[in-house]
Design a protein around this motif. Structure first.
Motif, PDB file in Angstrom:
ATOM      1  N   ALA A   5      -3.656   5.403  -5.796  1.00 25.01           N
ATOM      2  CA  ALA A   5      -4.898   4.646  -5.705  1.00 25.01           C
ATOM      3  C   ALA A   5      -4.587   3.244  -5.188  1.00 25.01           C
ATOM      4  N   HIS A   6      -5.555   2.615  -4.561  1.00 28.54           N
ATOM      5  CA  HIS A   6      -5.372   1.263  -4.043  1.00 28.54           C
ATOM      6  C   HIS A   6      -6.397   0.333  -4.669  1.00 28.54           C
ATOM      7  N   HIS A   7      -5.989  -0.888  -4.848  1.00 31.18           N
ATOM      8  CA  HIS A   7      -6.918  -1.925  -5.275  1.00 31.18           C
ATOM      9  C   HIS A   7      -6.586  -3.153  -4.461  1.00 31.18           C
ATOM     10  N   ASP A  40      -2.120   0.922  -6.938  1.00 36.84           N
ATOM     11  CA  ASP A  40      -2.479   0.630  -8.316  1.00 36.84           C
ATOM     12  C   ASP A  40      -1.233   0.789  -9.185  1.00 36.84           C
ATOM     13  N   SER A  99       2.901   3.703 -12.696  1.00 32.63           N
ATOM     14  CA  SER A  99       1.749   4.092 -11.903  1.00 32.63           C
ATOM     15  C   SER A  99       1.419   5.531 -12.212  1.00 32.63           C
ATOM     16  N   THR A 112       0.826  -1.214   0.000  1.00 37.66           N
ATOM     17  CA  THR A 112       0.000   0.000   0.000  1.00 37.66           C
ATOM     18  C   THR A 112       0.857   1.260   0.000  1.00 37.66           C
ATOM     19  N   PHE A 145       0.911  -0.954 -12.405  1.00 29.50           N
ATOM     20  CA  PHE A 145       0.733  -1.817 -13.568  1.00 29.50           C
ATOM     21  C   PHE A 145       2.088  -2.302 -14.054  1.00 29.50           C
TER      22      PHE A 145
END
Length: 181
Positions: A94-96, A116, A87, A34, A118
């Motif tokens: 952002a968090h997922h 978040d 990112s 996170t 990628f």
């Protein structure tokens, strides 16, 4: 001894022990996926929370830099030895809660809070090969930090993404190679 030769818990416990022996009295904090921190005693039992900790730490650093420069919108790009990630940085990360781990052919879902980020490809140390059909394949094998890409001159014998970028002129041979040695 490399991490793969003993459990993560023992690895972190060993760092804790060495810090204590050296007189360090503060907490040993580790980065979570996170971007937040947690103490080593938590990391020993909840190591999955560090799944994307390296790229998350990079995003936190990029956010701090953007704040200092007054940039409100940016993209962070992190190219490591084994992979690349990016990112988008609109304010805070952002968090997922889901990721796939385990490679292209056998990925397994992991659901934990994380930034978040990628993953966009292979890293600078990823080895390039040509398969039996003549197709170029890059990774997942890596030259590692040691010996590293062949252009480092430290014993690496296989062509990597870094080697290709040097040959293509994307890296300056004089300035790049001085820092690699």
């Amino acid at each position: 001894m490399p991490i793969s030769d003993r459990s993560w818990s023992e690895y972190v416990r060993g760092i804790d022990r060495r810090l204590g022996q050296s007189g360090f009295g503060g907490p040993f904090l580790l980065v979570q996926s996170t971007g937040g921190l947690y103490e080593s005693h938590q990391a020993r039992t909840e190591c999955v929370r560090m799944l994307e900790s390296g790229p998350a730490a990079g995003v936190i650093g990029a956010q701090a830099l953007c704040g200092a420069l007054g940039l409100s919108d940016a993209v962070a790009f992190d190219m490591g030895n084994h992979g690349q990630s990016r990112s988008h940085l609109p304010g805070q990360g952002a968090h997922h809660g889901a990721a796939l781990v385990g490679g292209y052919n056998q990925a397994l879902p992991v659901q934990i809070p994380m930034m978040d980020i990628f993953e966009v490809g292979t890293g600078g140390g990823s080895i390039a090969t040509v398969d039996a059909s003549g197709a170029l394949k890059v990774g997942p094998q890596s030259a590692g930090a040691e010996p590293g890409p062949a252009c480092y001159g430290l014993g690496g014998a296989h062509p990597t993404v870094t080697d290709a970028n040097l040959v293509l002129g994307r890296l300056g041979a004089e300035s790049f190679l001085e820092r690699a040695r």
